[in-house]
Motif scaffolding. Structure first.
Motif, short mmCIF file in Angstrom:
data_model
loop_
_atom_site.label_atom_id
_atom_site.label_comp_id
_atom_site.label_asym_id
_atom_site.label_seq_id
_atom_site.Cartn_x
_atom_site.Cartn_y
_atom_site.Cartn_z
N SER A 122 56.65 53.77 66.37
CA SER A 122 55.55 54.26 65.54
C SER A 122 54.21 53.72 66.02
O SER A 122 53.25 54.47 66.18
CB SER A 122 55.80 53.86 64.08
OG SER A 122 54.71 54.24 63.28
N TYR A 123 54.15 52.42 66.25
CA TYR A 123 52.91 51.80 66.70
C TYR A 123 52.52 52.28 68.10
O TYR A 123 51.35 52.54 68.37
CB TYR A 123 53.04 50.28 66.64
CG TYR A 123 51.73 49.54 66.82
CD1 TYR A 123 50.57 49.97 66.20
CD2 TYR A 123 51.66 48.41 67.61
CE1 TYR A 123 49.37 49.28 66.35
CE2 TYR A 123 50.47 47.71 67.77
CZ TYR A 123 49.33 48.15 67.14
OH TYR A 123 48.15 47.48 67.30
N ARG A 132 48.15 57.71 71.21
CA ARG A 132 47.25 58.79 70.76
C ARG A 132 45.80 58.34 70.87
O ARG A 132 44.95 59.08 71.37
CB ARG A 132 47.62 59.16 69.32
CG ARG A 132 47.05 60.44 68.83
CD ARG A 132 47.60 60.92 67.48
NE ARG A 132 47.80 59.88 66.48
CZ ARG A 132 48.99 59.39 66.11
NH1 ARG A 132 50.10 59.84 66.67
NH2 ARG A 132 49.09 58.45 65.19
N GLU A 133 45.51 57.10 70.43
CA GLU A 133 44.14 56.58 70.50
C GLU A 133 43.66 56.42 71.94
O GLU A 133 42.49 56.61 72.24
CB GLU A 133 44.04 55.24 69.78
CG GLU A 133 44.13 55.35 68.28
CD GLU A 133 44.04 54.01 67.58
OE1 GLU A 133 43.73 52.99 68.22
OE2 GLU A 133 44.27 53.99 66.36
N ALA A 134 44.58 56.03 72.83
CA ALA A 134 44.22 55.79 74.23
C ALA A 134 44.35 57.05 75.09
O ALA A 134 44.09 57.00 76.28
CB ALA A 134 45.11 54.68 74.81
N HIS A 135 44.78 58.15 74.48
CA HIS A 135 45.03 59.39 75.23
C HIS A 135 46.00 59.11 76.39
O HIS A 135 45.76 59.54 77.53
CB HIS A 135 43.73 60.02 75.73
CG HIS A 135 42.73 60.24 74.64
ND1 HIS A 135 42.87 61.25 73.71
CD2 HIS A 135 41.60 59.57 74.31
CE1 HIS A 135 41.86 61.21 72.86
NE2 HIS A 135 41.07 60.20 73.20
N ALA A 136 47.06 58.39 76.08
CA ALA A 136 48.05 58.00 77.09
C ALA A 136 49.38 58.68 76.80
O ALA A 136 49.70 58.98 75.65
CB ALA A 136 48.23 56.48 77.07
N ASP A 137 50.13 58.89 77.86
CA ASP A 137 51.48 59.43 77.73
C ASP A 137 52.47 58.29 77.71
O ASP A 137 52.26 57.24 78.33
CB ASP A 137 51.80 60.35 78.91
CG ASP A 137 50.96 61.62 78.90
OD1 ASP A 137 50.70 62.15 77.79
OD2 ASP A 137 50.57 62.07 79.99
N LYS A 170 55.72 45.43 76.11
CA LYS A 170 54.71 45.29 77.16
C LYS A 170 53.68 46.42 77.08
O LYS A 170 52.48 46.19 77.23
CB LYS A 170 55.37 45.30 78.54
CG LYS A 170 56.19 44.07 78.83
CD LYS A 170 56.82 44.23 80.20
CE LYS A 170 57.93 43.26 80.43
NZ LYS A 170 58.60 43.49 81.71
N ARG A 171 54.16 47.63 76.82
CA ARG A 171 53.25 48.78 76.74
C ARG A 171 52.33 48.64 75.53
O ARG A 171 51.15 49.01 75.58
CB ARG A 171 54.06 50.07 76.68
CG ARG A 171 53.25 51.30 76.87
CD ARG A 171 52.69 51.39 78.29
NE ARG A 171 51.92 52.60 78.43
CZ ARG A 171 50.63 52.64 78.79
NH1 ARG A 171 49.98 51.55 79.09
NH2 ARG A 171 49.99 53.78 78.85
N ILE A 172 52.86 48.11 74.43
CA ILE A 172 52.02 47.85 73.25
C ILE A 172 50.90 46.89 73.62
O ILE A 172 49.74 47.12 73.28
CB ILE A 172 52.87 47.29 72.08
CG1 ILE A 172 53.72 48.41 71.48
CG2 ILE A 172 51.98 46.65 71.01
CD1 ILE A 172 54.77 47.96 70.48
N ASP A 173 51.22 45.82 74.33
CA ASP A 173 50.19 44.86 74.75
C ASP A 173 49.13 45.54 75.61
O ASP A 173 47.93 45.32 75.42
CB ASP A 173 50.82 43.70 75.53
CG ASP A 173 51.65 42.77 74.66
OD1 ASP A 173 51.51 42.81 73.42
OD2 ASP A 173 52.43 42.00 75.23
N GLU A 174 49.56 46.37 76.53
CA GLU A 174 48.63 47.07 77.42
C GLU A 174 47.72 48.01 76.63
O GLU A 174 46.50 48.04 76.84
CB GLU A 174 49.40 47.89 78.47
CG GLU A 174 50.15 47.05 79.47
CD GLU A 174 51.13 47.86 80.30
OE1 GLU A 174 51.26 49.10 80.09
OE2 GLU A 174 51.79 47.27 81.17
N LEU A 175 48.33 48.77 75.73
CA LEU A 175 47.54 49.74 74.97
C LEU A 175 46.63 49.06 73.94
O LEU A 175 45.54 49.55 73.65
CB LEU A 175 48.46 50.75 74.28
CG LEU A 175 49.14 51.74 75.22
CD1 LEU A 175 50.20 52.55 74.48
CD2 LEU A 175 48.12 52.65 75.87
#
Length: 73
Positions: free
Chosen positions: A36-37, A43-48, A60-65
């Protein structure tokens, strides 16, 4: 709370932080909360996001985003 108590509490919190690569359950699918997060951050970062992230990869991806979006600071 004394200064010593605060230092001990901070040390305990830092000790509890473990590298996702060392997680015993890191190869499991992400939790519902992570998914969910991640979707919110992406969505906020316009990332896939890939569909097959593990729990550790999701962390790790959460930390990056978070760094990218300014969240979590």
């Amino acid at each position: 709370m004394t200064m010593t108590d605060r230092r001990t509490e901070q040390a305990d919190q830092n000790a509890a932080i473990k590298d996702p690569d060392e997680w015993v359950t890191g190869d499991e699918p992400p939790t519902a909360a992570q998914e969910s997060y991640l979707n919110t951050l992406a969505r906020e970062a316009h990332a896939d996001l890939p569909d097959d992230l593990t729990k550790a990869e999701a962390s790790k991806r959460i930390d990056e985003l978070q760094a990218e979006t300014g969240r979590g600071q």
